[in-house]
Scaffold this motif. Structure first.
Motif, PDB file in Angstrom:
ATOM      1  N   TYR A  19       0.827  -1.211   0.000  1.00 45.28           N
ATOM      2  CA  TYR A  19       0.000   0.000   0.000  1.00 45.28           C
ATOM      3  C   TYR A  19       0.858   1.256   0.000  1.00 45.28           C
ATOM      4  N   ARG A  24      -2.607   2.712  -3.414  1.00 44.89           N
ATOM      5  CA  ARG A  24      -3.941   2.208  -3.728  1.00 44.89           C
ATOM      6  C   ARG A  24      -4.160   0.910  -2.965  1.00 44.89           C
ATOM      7  N   SER A  26      -6.646  -1.209  -3.296  1.00 46.24           N
ATOM      8  CA  SER A  26      -7.080  -2.274  -4.198  1.00 46.24           C
ATOM      9  C   SER A  26      -5.887  -2.868  -4.941  1.00 46.24           C
ATOM     10  N   TRP A  80      -4.945  13.797  -8.583  1.00 47.90           N
ATOM     11  CA  TRP A  80      -4.874  12.405  -8.125  1.00 47.90           C
ATOM     12  C   TRP A  80      -4.451  12.400  -6.667  1.00 47.90           C
ATOM     13  N   GLU A  83      -5.457   6.487  -2.253  1.00 45.98           N
ATOM     14  CA  GLU A  83      -6.718   5.877  -1.823  1.00 45.98           C
ATOM     15  C   GLU A  83      -6.756   5.787  -0.297  1.00 45.98           C
ATOM     16  N   ASP A 201     -10.387  14.823  -5.293  1.00 43.57           N
ATOM     17  CA  ASP A 201     -10.183  13.743  -6.255  1.00 43.57           C
ATOM     18  C   ASP A 201     -11.520  13.055  -6.513  1.00 43.57           C
ATOM     19  N   VAL A 274     -11.575  12.990  -1.102  1.00 50.48           N
ATOM     20  CA  VAL A 274     -11.648  11.926  -2.099  1.00 50.48           C
ATOM     21  C   VAL A 274     -13.100  11.498  -2.256  1.00 50.48           C
ATOM     22  N   ASN A 276     -13.960   9.924  -5.523  1.00 51.53           N
ATOM     23  CA  ASN A 276     -13.939   8.921  -6.580  1.00 51.53           C
ATOM     24  C   ASN A 276     -14.411   7.593  -5.987  1.00 51.53           C
ATOM     25  N   GLU A 278     -14.276   4.636  -6.910  1.00 50.87           N
ATOM     26  CA  GLU A 278     -13.336   3.526  -7.058  1.00 50.87           C
ATOM     27  C   GLU A 278     -12.251   3.554  -5.988  1.00 50.87           C
ATOM     28  N   LYS A 279     -12.123   4.690  -5.293  1.00 56.17           N
ATOM     29  CA  LYS A 279     -11.092   4.813  -4.258  1.00 56.17           C
ATOM     30  C   LYS A 279     -11.662   4.742  -2.840  1.00 56.17           C
ATOM     31  N   LEU A 280     -12.913   4.350  -2.711  1.00 58.44           N
ATOM     32  CA  LEU A 280     -13.542   4.358  -1.390  1.00 58.44           C
ATOM     33  C   LEU A 280     -13.868   2.961  -0.876  1.00 58.44           C
TER      34      LEU A 280
END
Length: 286
Positions: A19, A24, A26, A80, A83, A201, A274, A276, A278-280
């Motif tokens: 990480y 990120r 993920s 950017w 995450e 972001d 943040v 987005n 996809e980042k949560l």
């Protein structure tokens, strides 16, 4: 000892390393899964140092993934940010550990090369020696030392010394949350530094400014506008996010935004927001 038992013992370390190298959660999970696939084909009895082997595999996989991700980020919509992840109080209580996982530090690490970032993370956050890192990244100890020096100089030149007292951070975050939710510009401006910067972001997938916003008045108005766009019946909580208090906003059980304040002299100097989706994924389940 069975493969899965050995791997489970070291998995938290592998996720933590991946990480910090990638920024990120993920991607870090994907890298650790790939490391498991490689580990599952190894004769455990022939591995003298399982931790060293697993950290080496994970780090190299993370470096490869970071190199490909760097190219993708050139076309990213808007700013950017790393995450956000939920952390535990023991991380927040350790200044060095909390800084190494903070959004502010992870953002600085984005400016390093993949190798510099990996060397910095392994040495500064996890205390590996240059000799140990040399074996991990397949470089000579002297080359690793030089890389570490360059990385430290770069980080030192960009690092801002934010407040680390967790009590102060939580108190200011609570005041910020209350003022934002109530649309109280005066109360909100009281917790912001005059030269505050807001970085949002949304990744093109959620409404967010495409550039950073600077200055106390513009930032305060932007935050009040954001608060006015809350989902119906939102649930807003303060949680341990990346080594310190952060605001997590949910719609039912789905996270829709994370806000983290970075303080200087008790006032928010930089704010990371943040949204987005996809980042949560790493802040679900509260």
């Amino acid at each position: 000892m069975p493969h899965d038992t050995v791997f489970a013992e070291h998995r938290p370390l592998l996720v933590a390393v991946a990480y910090r190298v990638l920024g990120r959660a993920s991607d870090a999970e994907d890298v650790v899964q790939d490391a498991w696939l490689r580990w599952s084909g190894v004769d455990v009895e022939q591995v003298e140092n399982p931790e060293g082997y697993l950290v080496r595999v994970t780090t190299r996989l993370a470096i490869d993934r970071l190199r490909s991700a760097t190219a993708r980020r050139e076309s990213y919509v808007g700013p950017w940010l790393p995450e956000p992840i939920l952390t535990t109080p023991d991380v927040a209580d350790d200044v060095a550990r909390s800084e190494s996982v903070s959004l502010a530090m992870l953002l600085i690490l984005e400016s390093l090369s993949p190798l510099e970032r990996a060397v910095f993370v392994l040495h500064e956050a996890f205390g590996y020696s240059y000799n140990e890192i040399a074996g991990i990244v397949d470089r000579s100890p002297e080359s690793v030392r030089q890389t570490a020096v360059r990385a430290r100089q770069h980080v030192s030149g960009r690092r801002r010394r934010y407040d680390t007292d967790q009590g102060t951070r939580r108190k200011v975050t609570e005041s910020f949350m209350s003022a934002s939710a109530g649309g109280d510009l005066t109360a909100l401006m009281a917790v912001l530094a005059p030269d505050v910067r807001l970085v949002c972001d949304g990744g093109g997938l959620a409404p967010a400014p495409r550039r950073a916003i600077d200055g106390i008045e513009l930032v305060a108005r932007a935050l009040v506008t954001f608060a006015g766009r809350m989902p119906e019946s939102p649930r807003v909580v303060i949680a341990e996010v990346n080594g310190g208090p952060g605001v997590v906003i949910y719609s039912a059980e789905t996270p829709v935004a994370v806000v983290v304040l970075h303080l200087v002299d008790g006032r928010a100097r930089e704010i990371h927001l943040v949204s987005n989706p996809e980042k949560l994924t790493a802040v679900r389940g509260m």
